[in-house]
Design a protein around this motif. Structure first.
Motif, PDB file in Angstrom:
ATOM      1  N   LEU A  73      -1.831   0.688  13.305  1.00  0.00           N
ATOM      2  CA  LEU A  73      -1.752   0.280  11.900  1.00  0.00           C
ATOM      3  C   LEU A  73      -0.305   0.212  11.412  1.00  0.00           C
ATOM      4  O   LEU A  73       0.046  -0.672  10.617  1.00  0.00           O
ATOM      5  N   ARG A  77       1.313  -3.213   9.917  1.00  0.00           N
ATOM      6  CA  ARG A  77       1.909  -3.265   8.583  1.00  0.00           C
ATOM      7  C   ARG A  77       3.346  -3.758   8.636  1.00  0.00           C
ATOM      8  O   ARG A  77       3.796  -4.480   7.740  1.00  0.00           O
ATOM      9  N   GLU A  78       4.068  -3.395   9.685  1.00  0.00           N
ATOM     10  CA  GLU A  78       5.462  -3.827   9.809  1.00  0.00           C
ATOM     11  C   GLU A  78       5.585  -5.341   9.922  1.00  0.00           C
ATOM     12  O   GLU A  78       6.549  -5.929   9.431  1.00  0.00           O
ATOM     13  N   ALA A  83      -1.113  -8.524   5.236  1.00  0.00           N
ATOM     14  CA  ALA A  83      -0.971  -8.282   3.803  1.00  0.00           C
ATOM     15  C   ALA A  83      -2.083  -8.954   3.012  1.00  0.00           C
ATOM     16  O   ALA A  83      -2.533  -8.442   1.988  1.00  0.00           O
ATOM     17  N   PRO A 128      -7.710  -2.597   2.180  1.00  0.00           N
ATOM     18  CA  PRO A 128      -6.571  -3.143   2.932  1.00  0.00           C
ATOM     19  C   PRO A 128      -6.947  -3.458   4.375  1.00  0.00           C
ATOM     20  O   PRO A 128      -7.683  -2.701   5.009  1.00  0.00           O
ATOM     21  N   ALA A 130      -4.917  -3.540   6.871  1.00  0.00           N
ATOM     22  CA  ALA A 130      -4.194  -2.579   7.716  1.00  0.00           C
ATOM     23  C   ALA A 130      -3.820  -1.400   6.826  1.00  0.00           C
ATOM     24  O   ALA A 130      -2.728  -1.353   6.254  1.00  0.00           O
ATOM     25  N   SER A 132      -2.765   2.358   5.367  1.00  0.00           N
ATOM     26  CA  SER A 132      -1.676   3.262   5.730  1.00  0.00           C
ATOM     27  C   SER A 132      -2.112   4.177   6.879  1.00  0.00           C
ATOM     28  O   SER A 132      -3.232   4.707   6.872  1.00  0.00           O
TER      29      SER A 132
END
Length: 272
Positions: A73, A77-78, A83, A128, A130, A132
């Motif tokens: 994850l 996110r990176e 998004a 979301p 992805a 946190s």
């Protein structure tokens, strides 16, 4: 060589083959190849656990799976590819060409269609794609109870056990075996797939079990039972699939948790 270095080396072989036609976007595919390879290694670890050693290996599996999903994850996110549903869908559309070596892992058109269905569901629920890594919790390995009443005498009880484990892996606790029967009976294709899956579980062909199990997850998404499953617990289902990184790596983490749950509950099958 440490486990982390082994993972990096294996992922590098896949990432190095990312198609150059994506230009700057190819870097995202290379990064996500690392995430997919991490998930594959967890699945391979689950497959390799001997049935008689499941109780001793469970803690190691839970830690390995927990750490890997957090890493997956974080990488997802990176890249920014998850998004929105639109950017995630575009990523999935380009994946077979960018990383063709991953197609045999379930990233064919059928597998990607199931991922897109999950992406759309999560987006509609505001979950979301992805989450946190801090939200990741250890995998839940269910203890399937013995069935009572009319269900206990059915000749297809093994199908019910397999379906129960699949549902629990997705975060759905039906709690009533007769309702699981109705879900199985609602879709002939799903019943046939479960029959094949149970046959492989009986033969202890664990590689086939994990591959067929992942196939049944994809069938669930397209089956008549899916609407009923969503109706019962769509929010919990959405978060469970998000934290299993299904939009990012498909059903690899689900497959790993499923096969560990099968081994942990093997005594519930008639052929145990």
């Amino acid at each position: 060589m440490t486990r982390r270095l082994v993972l990096g080396a294996g992922a590098g072989l896949i990432a190095a083959r990312a198609a150059p036609v994506f230009g700057q976007g190819a870097d995202d595919y290379r990064a996500l190849a690392l995430a997919i390879e991490e998930a594959r290694r967890v699945r391979d670890f689950a497959v390799g656990i001997a049935l008689e050693e499941i109780d001793f290996a469970l803690i190691d599996f839970l830690k390995t799976d927990f750490d890997a999903r957090r890493q997956t994850l974080a990488l997802a996110r990176e890249t920014g590819r998850f998004a929105t549903a639109d950017t995630a869908t575009a990523y999935l559309a380009g994946l077979p060409e960018a990383l063709p070596d991953l197609v045999p892992l379930g990233f064919d058109q059928g597998g990607l269609a199931a991922q897109r269905t999950v992406v759309a569901m999560l987006a509609a629920e505001g979950v979301p794609l992805a989450p946190s890594p801090d939200l990741v919790t250890p995998a839940s390995i269910p203890a399937i109870p013995a069935y009572a009443g009319p269900v206990a005498g059915r000749p297809d009880t093994d199908l019910i056990v397999a379906a129960d484990i699949l549902l629990e892996t997705m975060g759905i606790s039906i709690g009533d075996a007769s309702l699981i029967v109705s879900l199985i009976d609602s879709d002939p294709g799903l019943r046939t797939a479960l029959e094949d899956l149970v046959a492989r579980i009986s033969s202890k062909d664990w590689q086939e079990v994990v591959e067929l199990g992942e196939g049944v997850f994809k069938l669930f998404v397209a089956s008549a039972a899916w609407a009923e499953i969503k109706r019962r617990a769509i929010r919990k289902l959405s978060w469970r699939l998000a934290l299993k990184a299904v939009p990012v790596v498909g059903w690899l983490y689900c497959g790993a948790a499923f096969i560990v749950s099968v081994k942990k509950n093997y005594h519930r099958f008639s052929f145990a």
